[in-house]
Every structure is written in C-alpha cells, then in structure tokens.
Design a protein around this motif. Structure first.
Motif, PDB file in Angstrom:
ATOM      1  N   ILE A  12    -104.470  36.219  20.188  1.00 33.26           N
ATOM      2  CA  ILE A  12    -103.558  35.067  20.246  1.00 33.26           C
ATOM      3  C   ILE A  12    -102.136  35.552  20.530  1.00 33.26           C
ATOM      4  CG2 ILE A  12    -102.586  33.141  18.924  1.00 33.26           C
ATOM      5  CD1 ILE A  12    -105.219  33.203  17.248  1.00 33.26           C
ATOM      6  N   ALA A  13    -101.719  36.593  19.806  1.00 30.53           N
ATOM      7  CA  ALA A  13    -100.354  37.108  19.974  1.00 30.53           C
ATOM      8  C   ALA A  13    -100.126  37.596  21.398  1.00 30.53           C
ATOM      9  CB  ALA A  13    -100.094  38.235  18.973  1.00 30.53           C
ATOM     10  N   ALA A  14    -101.136  38.238  21.975  1.00 32.37           N
ATOM     11  CA  ALA A  14    -100.994  38.751  23.346  1.00 32.37           C
ATOM     12  C   ALA A  14    -100.827  37.606  24.337  1.00 32.37           C
ATOM     13  CB  ALA A  14    -102.205  39.612  23.711  1.00 32.37           C
ATOM     14  N   SER A  15    -101.623  36.531  24.195  1.00 25.54           N
ATOM     15  CA  SER A  15    -101.477  35.402  25.134  1.00 25.54           C
ATOM     16  C   SER A  15    -100.101  34.780  24.999  1.00 25.54           C
ATOM     17  CB  SER A  15    -102.476  34.276  24.876  1.00 25.54           C
ATOM     18  OG  SER A  15    -103.704  34.718  24.512  1.00 25.54           O
ATOM     19  N   GLN A  47     -98.224  34.021  13.894  1.00 25.55           N
ATOM     20  CA  GLN A  47     -97.915  34.135  15.323  1.00 25.55           C
ATOM     21  C   GLN A  47     -96.415  34.051  15.585  1.00 25.55           C
ATOM     22  OE1 GLN A  47     -99.876  35.202  17.572  1.00 25.55           O
ATOM     23  NE2 GLN A  47    -101.646  35.237  16.201  1.00 25.55           N
ATOM     24  N   ILE A  48     -95.713  33.312  14.755  1.00 24.80           N
ATOM     25  CA  ILE A  48     -94.249  33.251  14.891  1.00 24.80           C
ATOM     26  C   ILE A  48     -93.662  34.627  14.594  1.00 24.80           C
ATOM     27  CG2 ILE A  48     -92.161  32.318  13.785  1.00 24.80           C
ATOM     28  CD1 ILE A  48     -93.648  29.594  13.718  1.00 24.80           C
ATOM     29  N   SER A  49     -94.159  35.288  13.546  1.00 22.86           N
ATOM     30  CA  SER A  49     -93.673  36.640  13.216  1.00 22.86           C
ATOM     31  C   SER A  49     -93.943  37.590  14.372  1.00 22.86           C
ATOM     32  CB  SER A  49     -94.371  37.209  11.991  1.00 22.86           C
ATOM     33  OG  SER A  49     -94.219  36.353  10.932  1.00 22.86           O
ATOM     34  N   THR A  54    -108.842  30.171  17.075  1.00 24.92           N
ATOM     35  CA  THR A  54    -109.981  30.808  16.402  1.00 24.92           C
ATOM     36  C   THR A  54    -110.165  32.241  16.917  1.00 24.92           C
ATOM     37  OG1 THR A  54    -111.591  29.977  18.017  1.00 24.92           O
ATOM     38  CG2 THR A  54    -111.206  28.605  16.096  1.00 24.92           C
ATOM     39  N   GLN A  55    -109.376  32.626  17.929  1.00 28.49           N
ATOM     40  CA  GLN A  55    -109.448  34.010  18.425  1.00 28.49           C
ATOM     41  C   GLN A  55    -108.815  34.948  17.385  1.00 28.49           C
ATOM     42  OE1 GLN A  55    -108.291  34.154  22.908  1.00 28.49           O
ATOM     43  NE2 GLN A  55    -107.108  32.512  21.997  1.00 28.49           N
ATOM     44  N   THR A  56    -108.867  36.261  17.647  1.00 23.31           N
ATOM     45  CA  THR A  56    -108.255  37.192  16.689  1.00 23.31           C
ATOM     46  C   THR A  56    -106.731  37.076  16.782  1.00 23.31           C
ATOM     47  OG1 THR A  56    -108.032  39.026  18.241  1.00 23.31           O
ATOM     48  CG2 THR A  56    -110.130  38.849  17.068  1.00 23.31           C
ATOM     49  N   VAL A  57    -106.063  37.508  15.715  1.00 22.72           N
ATOM     50  CA  VAL A  57    -104.595  37.464  15.671  1.00 22.72           C
ATOM     51  C   VAL A  57    -104.006  38.207  16.872  1.00 22.72           C
ATOM     52  CG1 VAL A  57    -102.601  38.332  14.384  1.00 22.72           C
ATOM     53  CG2 VAL A  57    -104.431  37.156  13.180  1.00 22.72           C
TER      54      VAL A  57
END
Ligand code: TMP
Length: 199
Positions: free
Chosen positions: A186-189, A16-18, A180-183
């Motif tokens: 999570i990235a979108a939020s 998520q940092i990337s 636990t959501q998809t990558v």
C-alpha cells in the motif's frame, strides 16, 4: 501540495500517513494533521463528537460540528502551511462528512458540499487516497471498544463504504487503494502516486 487520506474506519490511514510523511519529509517540510482535531477548538469538538454519552446530537448538528472543526483547521494550520510552501497530509477531510453524514447519515450530500465550500473557503486537496476495506474486515479491526461514531451498526458502515466508493468514482483527483494488501504494498502505491503528482 495537499494530500488527504480518507475511507472507512479501520482502513489503516494512520500507518500509511506515517509512511508517506517519512517519504515526503526528505523532499520538503511536511506536516500531518487530523480532521477533526489538531487545533484547540478541533480537539474539543472531536471529544464532543466521539465520546459516548447521552447528549443528543442531531445529524445536522453533527455535520455542522465536523465542518466547524474543519474550518478552524483550514484557517489556523492548513492554509498558512500551504502558503509557506509546506506539504500538508490530512487524515480525513470534506469527503468524510459527505459520506458519514450524507450517504450514511441521510443528509443531502449537495447541502454538505455547499456548507463545506464555505467551511473550507473552497480549499481542495491536490489528491485524496481512499483506503478501502470490506465492512466485515473493518468491524473486526475496530474490536469491541468503540467510540460514538464507531458504535454505529453494520448497515451504517456498509453505506459508508459504498459512499466512499461512489464519491471516489466521481472524483478525478482521488485514488481508491485496496487496503487489504500488505502495509508495504500500500505504501509503495501511495508513494509512487504522490511523487508523480509532485513532479
Ligand atoms: P478518525 O477516527 O479517523 O480520526 O475519525 C473520527 C471518526 O469521525 C470516524 O469514525 C469518522 C467520523 N467522521 C465523520 O463522521 N464525519 C467527518 O466529517 C469526519 C472528518 C469524521
């Protein structure tokens, strides 16, 4: 702008940092650092803290060593970068020490806050994303090859997860993300919250 990612081991911070780095790099020069790490002293302390060996490390020593690595990171990299108008994304920060050495390690969280107010010269993130996953998922993601910290048992990690949730609840610049959501979800939020804060 100073963003921190924190949470129980195995929550997917690096990915998520990337993703956030890629999203923000188009807007502004953005650097990513790791706490503990990213400086010569920080990397040496990281090795010492994470490598498995028979050297006894008292919980107070452990707390001070994580905090010392952080001081060097703040002074050498984070403060100068922020002063130059760069965005900084940090993999862990003070909340980790309050949770791992405080809530789970049984030191008084208020003592850790006081030590870290000095250690960071009062620097606070603009926003902290706490990536949350259940302890059994974390244990599964960690697998069998574990460092000194990851080798602590399920009870320790249950206290870590509860500690992060408690700290995030009392923090108005923190968001708990269900990791636990998809990558992509999570990235979108995270990206939408980060952009809202920036704007
Ligand atoms: P990392 O694997 O996310 O880089 O973090 C290193 C390990 O150190 C991880 O198990 C969490 C732990 N840790 C603490 O116990 N206290 C701290 O203050 C920090 C920053 C990390």
């Amino acid at each position: 702008m100073f963003f921190v990612f924190d949470g129980i081991d195995g929550g997917g911070k690096s990915t998520q940092i990337s993703r956030l780095h890629a999203a923000l790099a188009a807007k502004n020069e953005t650097i990513v650092c790791k706490d503990p790490g990213s400086t010569q002293l920080g990397e040496a302390l990281r090795d010492l803290l994470l490598s498995k060996g028979d050297m006894p490390i008292d919980m107070r020593s452990e707390m001070m060593l994580f905090s010392t690595a952080r001081t060097q990171l703040v002074q050498e990299i984070v403060k100068p970068a922020l002063a130059q108008g760069k965005f900084v994304i940090l993999d862990r920060f003070v909340m980790s020490t309050i949770v791992y050495q405080g809530h789970a390690g049984k030191l008084n969280p208020e003592d850790i806050r006081a030590v870290n107010a000095f250690a960071t010269d009062g620097l606070q993130p603009d926003h902290t994303f706490v990536l949350d996953i259940p302890v059994d998922v974390a244990m599964e993601r960690l697998g069998d090859t574990r460092d000194r910290m990851e080798s602590r048992g399920v009870d320790y990690f249950s206290a870590v997860r509860a500690g992060f949730l408690a700290e995030a609840k009392s923090c108005d610049k923190c968001t708990v993300i269900d990791a636990t959501q998809t990558v992509d979800q999570i990235a979108a939020s995270i990206e939408s919250i980060a952009k809202e804060i920036i704007n």
